[in-house]
Design an enzyme around this catalytic site. Structure first.
Site, PDB file in Angstrom:
ATOM      1  N   SER A 668      49.860  -4.087  30.708  1.00 51.05           N
ATOM      2  CA  SER A 668      50.671  -3.961  29.506  1.00 51.05           C
ATOM      3  C   SER A 668      50.117  -4.848  28.390  1.00 51.05           C
ATOM      4  CB  SER A 668      52.134  -4.289  29.835  1.00 51.05           C
ATOM      5  OG  SER A 668      52.996  -3.862  28.809  1.00 51.05           O
ATOM      6  N   ASP A 741      54.009   7.210  31.389  1.00 48.39           N
ATOM      7  CA  ASP A 741      54.424   5.890  30.931  1.00 48.39           C
ATOM      8  C   ASP A 741      55.579   6.020  29.927  1.00 48.39           C
ATOM      9  OD1 ASP A 741      54.652   3.296  29.897  1.00 48.39           O
ATOM     10  OD2 ASP A 741      52.503   2.920  30.064  1.00 48.39           O
ATOM     11  N   HIS A 775      55.162   3.134  33.692  1.00 48.81           N
ATOM     12  CA  HIS A 775      54.493   1.911  33.247  1.00 48.81           C
ATOM     13  C   HIS A 775      54.010   1.084  34.434  1.00 48.81           C
ATOM     14  CE1 HIS A 775      53.337  -0.878  30.175  1.00 48.81           C
ATOM     15  NE2 HIS A 775      54.073  -1.836  30.661  1.00 48.81           N
TER      16      HIS A 775
END
Length: 813
Positions: A668, A741, A775
């Site tokens: 991330s 995601d 994610h």
């Protein structure tokens, strides 16, 4: 000018040969980490005599993730169950007494189902929980005496957009949000569009941060309303069901402490294509326990026009609930500044209350200079009201009289929330026999209890304290001591001074123990086994070092089992990090971990590769500091590079890191960091960036802790975007991203376009897109494949990398 470059041409063909050959399996040592047993989850009964241990599910398969899924209004729905998709549950439950004298496995739950998190009756007489079947979610109850479970009602629960059930104060009745019995079949998608999709703005500024999975068409709207359609039921523990005649897009239901009323919120149209469902119009009303309307509190409009900036919020009533110290009094927060953090204001929020019969004007309990951060009620005539402000990192807590006395409002705490060393802790709450959530107090309410992480220069040392609200004096009742990392979890008997902690050490996994105030004796309550005893020889050390500008930094250094620096020499190294923003250099330099936590080798991070001969610098501090009027991101790249230099230099000084064979990796915002370090330095041989965002013009109304918009600071957005500097990345980079995601800002296209930029500029790059993954990666096949990809990349471009050579640099960095 010269720069370092790497010989990679001979290795370019090492990976693509397996590019489309299905999911790959890593080596046995890495695969074993995925199969390591997970400690069960624990729930303590209200009387603190029983523990419910819940065995966690194994990783789902890719077939599980490929099941139908509807992505609507910022949420993801399993259309078969009318509940959340991708949810993780439990496979079994065990009841055990805290003293371990009686342990019974719960019977009656059908095989092949998923057990969800439930809740104890306020008096501890029972426990209710959702059970997910392939085509529905059911409400089940656990009889503690017999350790047996049974289905409570036939009508399926509605798991979309809100809570599914809550206890009434009598511990014999529940409020249940069930799938509407008369909603009919799901709307059918039109084969031919009936209308174009039109959005319009009439000149009013309506900025919105980047959200995923929003509504996109009239059909989406109809389907979302269909999934949200619910009946409100009153359910007795004997299975008696009463439909309260309240149907619609019910979002929440909350009984008053005296059990006479229900605070209900119902979602309304019109919907939005710009913001998630929790910004949709909403009706707040109080009804009685038979469903009759008592009072309409507010009808809230669509909230599309919330100003940008941290600290901005919606207008009107928010955070509404019942005062826990009163029979039937509502309390809520309202913005006094129009919800706009960008305007100057002496008062930002007001905490208001409205007692039964809910017809008078609300009374103000306190007006707050900053933004409200929560309310905690006591049974002794006061509440604690918290406030905070992101721009300055301020946090305050006030003691506010609630019983009509003219006692002055008292400031209890006033500190910077990024100053971990001076964090006094959080007040401890307790639930009474009717379900009221109240401050746990002593000395007739004069003292409260505080728990916290206990950050210190020696690392985190969690604590339990008694705090005198009058004198401000603190009595320490418990503090974690080396060589243990130990956290208070709950009182067993406050009068006797007995409590539970979760205790672990570097080589011993977390287990619950019983303690007494003033004694060092501990009694084991659980005995969860070591998940990977074969890895006990891996060493862990929290190391401290200093950045070039004097900021102290830390990292957790892991070394392979049996490694000896004097004998084996420096190692190929993997640095794993995640940047954090600070307004104070002093706070940025504080230690944020502990050297005594269990060596938890999670398969999702960097630690697995210590089993493959790598040194791992885990959670390497990467503070981004902006003091005074400066914003942290004004010098983001420069600070990132100096922090990376510092961690490598410290490893080299210790003789464990080979500076020519270091990789950088992160997930991330850590992936964003990784790409920036490869673009703006030559410190690393390779990088691994997972689920990142690389073009900040795609998140134009702010990202992470950046408060400015793209149009206010275009030079910052450009300088921080690795996509804009793809031509400078001359080290091999592995990009991994979930194709589904749903994290704000990290659209899959971020990795796809960055890869195209890298490839177009001749970089050595590999893009791995994981089907059906969000994610974080959950399918067993995906997790194993990521381990294989990462290990292969590290061995190819780091451990077995050719020597560096110097070449002339045609363009500056």
């Amino acid at each position: 000018m010269k720069r370092l470059c790497f010989i990679v041409l001979a290795l370019v063909v090492a990976l693509p040969s397996a590019a489309q050959n299905g999911y790959q399996q890593p080596v046995d040592a890495l695969r074993a980490l995925v199969d390591a047993p997970l400690a069960p989850s624990m729930s303590l009964s209200p009387d603190r005599n029983m523990m419910l241990l819940m065995e966690r599910q194994a990783l789902p398969t890719i077939a599980d993730l490929a099941a139908p899924e509807m992505r609507l209004a910022g949420t993801r729905i399993n259309p078969r169950t009318n509940g959340p998709s991708r949810s993780t549950g439990y496979v079994s439950m065990t009841l055990t007494t805290v003293d371990g004298a009686d342990e019974r496995r719960v019977s009656g739950i059908p095989a092949g189902t998923s057990i969800g998190s439930g809740s104890w009756a306020p008096d501890g007489s029972g426990y209710v929980f959702p059970v997910t079947f392939p085509d529905r979610i059911e409400l089940w109850s656990l009889d503690v005496a017999s350790a047996s479970a049974r289905r409570l009602i036939d009508q399926p629960l509605n798991g979309v957009g809100g809570g599914m059930f809550t206890w009434m104060p009598d511990s014999r009745t529940l409020l249940v949000r069930a799938v509407a019995a008369d909603r009919g079949a799901m709307p059918t998608a039109p084969e031919v569009p009936a209308t174009p999709v039109v959005q319009e703005n009439a000149g009013e500024a309506a900025p919105a941060r980047t959200y995923q999975d929003l509504l996109e068409s009239p059909y989406d709207e109809d389907v979302f309303e269909w999934f949200m359609s619910s009946d409100l039921l009153r359910v007795s523990m004997d299975g008696t069901v009463t439909n309260l005649g309240r149907s619609g897009m019910i979002a929440s239901m909350d009984p008053s402490p005296d059990g006479r009323f229900i605070l209900m919120e119902t979602m309304l149209r019109p919907f939005s294509y710009l913001v998630p469902y929790y910004r949709f119009p909403n009706r707040i009303e109080v009804i009685d326990t038979d469903g009759g309307l008592v009072q309409l509190i507010e009808e809230q409009p669509l909230q599309e026009n919330v100003p940008t900036g941290f600290g901005s919020t919606t207008t009107g009533i928010r955070s509404i609930g019942w005062r826990q110290d009163a029979d039937a009094t509502l309390a809520w927060v309202e913005a006094l500044d129009g919800g706009d953090a960008n305007v100057e204001a002496d008062r930002r929020d007001a905490v208001k209350q409205l007692p039964h019969p809910f017809t008078d004007d609300p009374l103000t309990l306190i007006e707050l200079p900053l933004r409200s951060a929560g309310m905690m009620w006591s049974d002794e005539g006061y509440m604690l009201a918290a406030e905070r402000w992101t721009a300055t990192r301020e946090f305050r807590m006030y003691k506010v009289p609630t019983n009509g006395t003219r006692i002055a409002i008292q400031t209890v705490f006033d500190y910077s929330y990024e100053d971990r060393y001076n964090d006094p802790g959080s007040p401890l709450m307790d639930t009474d026999a009717t379900g009221r959530r109240l401050l746990m107090t002593s000395d007739d309410g004069q003292s409260i209890y505080l728990t916290g992480t206990g950050a210190s220069p020696e690392g985190n040392r969690p604590f339990l304290r008694r705090y005198d609200l009058g004198s401000g004096e603190t009595e320490e009742l418990f503090r974690s001591e080396a060589p243990w990392y130990e956290r208070f979890t709950d009182w067993l008997d406050e009068d006797e001074g007995t409590f539970l902690t979760l205790r672990e050490s570097v080589n011993e996994p977390p287990n619950y123990v019983k303690r007494s105030v003033g004694s060092d004796d501990v009694t084991a309550v659980t005995n969860f086994p070591h998940p990977y005893p074969e890895l006990e020889g891996i060493s862990k050390e929290t190391i401290s070092y200093t950045r070039a500008d004097g900021v102290p930094l830390t990292a957790d250094l892991y070394l392979p089992a049996g490694y000896d620096a004097s004998r084996d020499g420096p190692l190929p190294t993997l640095v794993w990090a995640y940047p954090r923003e600070f307004k104070s250099a002093a706070a940025a330099g504080q230690v944020s971990s502990t050297p005594y936590a269990f060596k938890r080798i999670s398969y999702s991070g960097a630690l697995p590769y210590v089993t493959q001969g790598y040194a791992v610098m885990n959670i390497a501090a990467m503070p981004i500091i902006g003091e005074g009027d400066e914003q942290p991101n004004d010098t983001f790249v420069e600070q990132l590079v100096t922090s990376a230099e510092a961690v490598i230099n410290e490893g080299v000084r210790r003789g464990v890191v080979d500076p020519d064979r270091v990789a950088i990796a992160g997930h991330s915002y850590g992936a964003f960091m990784t790409a920036n370090l490869l673009a703006h330095s030559d410190l690393f041989r390779a990088g691994i960036a997972r689920s990142g965002a690389y073009n900040r013009s795609l998140t134009p109304f702010g990202f992470q802790a950046e408060p400015r918009t793209f149009w206010e600071a275009p030079e910052i957005y450009f300088a921080m975007s690795p996509f804009m500097h793809a031509h400078k990345v001359n080290e091999p980079i592995l990009l991994i991203h979930g194709m589904a995601d749903n994290n704000s800002g990290t659209f899959p296209v971020q990795s796809e376009r960055f890869y195209h930029g890298l490839k177009g500029n001749g970089a050595t790059a590999r893009l791995v897109m994981l089907p059906h993954e969000s994610h974080g990666y959950r399918a067993r096949e995906s997790v194993l494949h990521v381990l294989w990809e990462t290990h292969t990349w590290l061995d190819t471009y780091v451990k077995n990398a050719p020597p560096r050579v110097e070449v002339s640099e045609p363009t500056g960095r």
